[in-house]
Enzyme design. Structure first.
Site, PDB file in Angstrom:
ATOM      1  N   HIS A  66       0.826  -1.213   0.000  1.00 33.98           N
ATOM      2  CA  HIS A  66       0.000   0.000   0.000  1.00 33.98           C
ATOM      3  C   HIS A  66       0.858   1.260   0.000  1.00 33.98           C
ATOM      4  CE1 HIS A  66      -4.274  -1.476   0.648  1.00 33.98           C
ATOM      5  NE2 HIS A  66      -3.551  -2.581   0.600  1.00 33.98           N
ATOM      6  N   VAL A  70       0.947   4.134  -3.789  1.00 31.12           N
ATOM      7  CA  VAL A  70       0.489   5.523  -3.744  1.00 31.12           C
ATOM      8  C   VAL A  70       1.711   6.413  -3.596  1.00 31.12           C
ATOM      9  CG1 VAL A  70      -1.027   7.182  -2.615  1.00 31.12           C
ATOM     10  CG2 VAL A  70      -1.632   4.758  -2.607  1.00 31.12           C
ATOM     11  N   SER A  76       4.520   7.458   2.476  1.00 31.92           N
ATOM     12  CA  SER A  76       3.373   8.386   2.513  1.00 31.92           C
ATOM     13  C   SER A  76       2.212   7.800   3.315  1.00 31.92           C
ATOM     14  CB  SER A  76       2.913   8.747   1.094  1.00 31.92           C
ATOM     15  OG  SER A  76       2.582   7.585   0.367  1.00 31.92           O
ATOM     16  N   GLU A  86      -3.401  10.259   4.011  1.00 33.78           N
ATOM     17  CA  GLU A  86      -3.536   9.154   3.059  1.00 33.78           C
ATOM     18  C   GLU A  86      -4.006   7.882   3.751  1.00 33.78           C
ATOM     19  OE1 GLU A  86      -0.037   8.126   0.530  1.00 33.78           O
ATOM     20  OE2 GLU A  86      -0.756   6.085   0.860  1.00 33.78           O
ATOM     21  N   PRO A 159      -5.426  -0.642  -6.480  1.00 37.63           N
ATOM     22  CA  PRO A 159      -6.183  -1.813  -6.929  1.00 37.63           C
ATOM     23  C   PRO A 159      -7.275  -2.134  -5.906  1.00 37.63           C
ATOM     24  CG  PRO A 159      -3.811  -2.215  -7.077  1.00 37.63           C
ATOM     25  CD  PRO A 159      -3.985  -0.912  -6.366  1.00 37.63           C
ATOM     26  N   ASP A 249       3.455 -20.106   1.239  1.00 37.55           N
ATOM     27  CA  ASP A 249       3.665 -21.250   0.343  1.00 37.55           C
ATOM     28  C   ASP A 249       2.810 -21.100  -0.911  1.00 37.55           C
ATOM     29  OD1 ASP A 249       1.090 -21.811   1.147  1.00 37.55           O
ATOM     30  OD2 ASP A 249       1.646 -23.460   2.462  1.00 37.55           O
TER      31      ASP A 249
HETATM   32  C1  HEM Z   1      -3.906  -7.278  -6.765  1.00 36.14           C
HETATM   33  C2  HEM Z   1      -4.490  -6.380  -6.020  1.00 36.14           C
HETATM   34  C3  HEM Z   1      -4.832  -6.592  -4.578  1.00 36.14           C
HETATM   35  C4  HEM Z   1      -6.055  -6.481  -4.020  1.00 36.14           C
HETATM   36  C5  HEM Z   1      -7.329  -6.072  -4.725  1.00 36.14           C
HETATM   37  C6  HEM Z   1      -5.910  -6.800  -2.615  1.00 36.14           C
HETATM   38  C7  HEM Z   1      -6.943  -6.790  -1.708  1.00 36.14           C
HETATM   39  C8  HEM Z   1      -6.842  -7.192  -0.392  1.00 36.14           C
HETATM   40  C9  HEM Z   1      -7.940  -7.233   0.547  1.00 36.14           C
HETATM   41  C10 HEM Z   1      -9.369  -6.817   0.239  1.00 36.14           C
HETATM   42  C11 HEM Z   1      -7.452  -7.693   1.724  1.00 36.14           C
HETATM   43  C12 HEM Z   1      -8.210  -7.876   3.035  1.00 36.14           C
HETATM   44  C13 HEM Z   1      -7.979  -6.646   3.884  1.00 36.14           C
HETATM   45  C14 HEM Z   1      -8.633  -6.685   5.233  1.00 36.14           C
HETATM   46  O1  HEM Z   1      -9.676  -7.326   5.404  1.00 36.14           O
HETATM   47  O2  HEM Z   1      -8.088  -6.065   6.168  1.00 36.14           O
HETATM   48  C15 HEM Z   1      -6.054  -7.945   1.527  1.00 36.14           C
HETATM   49  C16 HEM Z   1      -5.214  -8.423   2.498  1.00 36.14           C
HETATM   50  C17 HEM Z   1      -3.860  -8.610   2.324  1.00 36.14           C
HETATM   51  N1  HEM Z   1      -3.120  -8.257   1.216  1.00 36.14           N
HETATM   52 FE1  HEM Z   1      -3.866  -7.761  -0.576  1.00 36.14          FE
HETATM   53  N2  HEM Z   1      -4.607  -7.108  -2.361  1.00 36.14           N
HETATM   54  C18 HEM Z   1      -3.899  -6.997  -3.518  1.00 36.14           C
HETATM   55  C19 HEM Z   1      -2.548  -7.179  -3.679  1.00 36.14           C
HETATM   56  C20 HEM Z   1      -1.661  -7.403  -2.641  1.00 36.14           C
HETATM   57  C21 HEM Z   1      -0.225  -7.339  -2.755  1.00 36.14           C
HETATM   58  C22 HEM Z   1       0.522  -6.963  -4.031  1.00 36.14           C
HETATM   59  C23 HEM Z   1       0.287  -7.636  -1.533  1.00 36.14           C
HETATM   60  C24 HEM Z   1       1.713  -7.678  -1.080  1.00 36.14           C
HETATM   61  C25 HEM Z   1       2.737  -7.874  -1.885  1.00 36.14           C
HETATM   62  C26 HEM Z   1      -0.843  -7.909  -0.658  1.00 36.14           C
HETATM   63  C27 HEM Z   1      -0.742  -8.325   0.643  1.00 36.14           C
HETATM   64  C28 HEM Z   1      -1.819  -8.563   1.468  1.00 36.14           C
HETATM   65  C29 HEM Z   1      -1.706  -9.181   2.778  1.00 36.14           C
HETATM   66  C30 HEM Z   1      -0.439  -9.719   3.427  1.00 36.14           C
HETATM   67  C31 HEM Z   1      -2.993  -9.191   3.321  1.00 36.14           C
HETATM   68  C32 HEM Z   1      -3.416  -9.709   4.708  1.00 36.14           C
HETATM   69  C33 HEM Z   1      -3.469  -8.534   5.665  1.00 36.14           C
HETATM   70  C34 HEM Z   1      -3.873  -8.916   7.076  1.00 36.14           C
HETATM   71  O3  HEM Z   1      -3.831 -10.092   7.448  1.00 36.14           O
HETATM   72  O4  HEM Z   1      -4.216  -7.992   7.848  1.00 36.14           O
HETATM   73  N3  HEM Z   1      -2.000  -7.733  -1.360  1.00 36.14           N
HETATM   74  N4  HEM Z   1      -5.703  -7.643   0.233  1.00 36.14           N
END
Ligand code: HEM
Ligand SMILES: *[C@@H]1O[C@H](CO)[C@@H](O)[C@H](O)[C@H]1NC(C)=O
Ligand SMILES: *[C@@H]1O[C@H](CO)[C@@H](O)[C@H](O)[C@H]1NC(C)=O
Ligand SMILES: *[C@@H]1O[C@H](CO)[C@@H](O)[C@H](O)[C@H]1NC(C)=O
EC number: 1.11.1.7
Length: 327
Positions: A66, A70, A76, A86, A159, A249
């Site tokens: 994140h 941005v 930021s 932000e 995204p 994994d």
């Molecule tokens: C492709 C676009 C992506 C979308 C639309 C997306 C969307 C989301 C959403 C909706 C959540 C749940 C958030 C919540 O309930 O708090 C999430 C969690 C997460 N995202 Fe993504 N994500 C994307 C890409 C990525 C990328 C590129 C990374 C890191 C390289 C990432 C790492 C994570 C991680 C580690 C979580 C878990 C966070 C937690 O356990 O609190 N995501 N993501």
């Protein structure tokens, strides 16, 4: 890339228009001379915070993504500058781990004042988060400076979990990331949890057609409906990587291929022939000597993501004293 001409959508565009990878002059071990313990100090904070709360690695990995998307990887997202911050943007909802970054920063300011940027702390912490979750161990590039702008409007183009696959591809492309980066970085969802909030439409009102997303496996659908019932607690959290939410994994990619994606955006990776082929490539190996490695590819894409919009001239950024405030 900065001075290159790039052909995109049939148009020729000078490289500097893309916010991408261009001006990165980061290097591994940037702090070796000025603050040799920088990385181990951050690593220590990540480890002890994780012992206290096992959700921390997922917080930190997501935080880096994140931050980078941005205004580039410039810290930021850490700034608390009132209602315009932000970090208050809807796209950043649920972000956590700020306290770990602040804790590491406070010790770093004692050890080597004014040297280590907050943006780099975030990048180092994300690297350590992956390692701590049994993911690949890699060398992290550093040398980023912290940005001068925090404005929640600028996060509108993050995204989004509802985006079409075309839009997701486009948003990654605008940051200098390709389809393979989109697939393997979505693989970051191998750890961490999501709130039911992000699933409700997918379970009960998909694309406003009153019903579930047809791409969900039937058993998973029943399970998710039980976990996130129609008028239930939208803040209830469940693992994103079904049955494998704690360890880093390749299960996440397998789940996505089998209709076991929990997040809509992950499921959509199967909607496009190119991203689907990339997913398949990790499982349908025709030639063992060219077998792709999810771990190795994830590392490559993380390094690439870590270069987005990096600020490294004195005029383009600063080394903050405290991560949530401009100097
Ligand atoms: C492709 C676009 C992506 C979308 C639309 C997306 C969307 C989301 C959403 C909706 C959540 C749940 C958030 C919540 O309930 O708090 C999430 C969690 C997460 N995202 Fe993504 N994500 C994307 C890409 C990525 C990328 C590129 C990374 C890191 C390289 C990432 C790492 C994570 C991680 C580690 C979580 C878990 C966070 C937690 O356990 O609190 N995501 N993501
Ligand atoms: C925040 O960014 C938006 C979009 O660029 C801009 O219109 C707005 O004026 C900015 N707000 C502040 C307070 O700088
Ligand atoms: C379903 O989604 C549509 C469009 O997003 C919305 O207008 C409608 O109110 C939703 N229905 C329910 C029951 O949430
Ligand atoms: C497998 O890939 C390697 C490296 O590209 C190539 O040299 C080799 O000929 C390939 N083997 C087969 C059986 O296609």
């Amino acid at each position: 890339m900065n001075n290159m001409l790039i052909v995109m959508f049939g148009m020729i565009i000078p490289g500097y228009i893309l916010t991408g990878i261009s001006e990165a002059r980061l290097k591994v071990g940037f702090y070796n001379k000025m603050c040799p313990d920088a990385e181990s100090i951050v690593g220590g904070f990540v480890r002890s915070a994780t012992e206290f709360d096992p959700r921390v690695p997922a917080f930190l990995l997501r935080l880096h993504f994140h931050d980078c998307f941005v205004q580039g990887c410039d810290g930021s997202v850490l700034i608390a500058n009132g209602p315009i911050s932000e970090k208050l943007a809807p796209a950043h909802q649920g972000l956590k781990g700020f306290d770990v970054i602040e804790g590491a920063k406070a010790l770093l300011e004692l050890m080597c004042p004014g040297v280590v940027s907050c943006a780099d702390i975030v990048a180092i912490a994300a690297r350590d988060a992956v390692a701590i979750s049994s993911g690949p161990i890699y060398k992290v590039e550093t040398g980023r400076r912290d940005g001068f702008i925090s404005n929640k409007t600028l996060a509108d183009k993050m995204p989004d979990f509802r985006d079409s696959i075309q839009l997701l591809k486009h948003k990654f492309f605008e940051k200098g990331l390709d389809d393979k980066d989109l697939v393997v970085l979505s693989g970051a969802h191998t750890i961490g949890t999501t709130a039911c909030f992000f699933l409700m439409d997918r379970l009960y009102n998909f694309s406003s057609r009153e019903g579930p997303d047809p791409s969900i496996d039937k058993d998973l659908l029943l399970e998710l409906m039980e976990t996130c019932p129609p008028n239930g607690d939208i803040n209830f959290r469940l693992p994103i990587d079904h049955d494998s939410g704690d360890t880093f994994d390749i299960q996440i990619l397998e789940n996505i291929r089998n209709g076991f994606a929990v997040l809509q955006s992950d499921a959509k990776l199967m909607d496009d022939p190119v991203t689907k082929r990339i997913l398949d490539s990790y499982f349908m190996v025709t030639n063992q000597s060219v077998k792709p490695s999810f771990e190795a590819d994830f590392v490559k894409s993380m390094v690439k993501m870590g270069r987005i919009g990096v600020k490294n001239g004195p005029k383009r950024g600063e080394i903050r004293r405290v991560c949530n405030t401009f100097n």
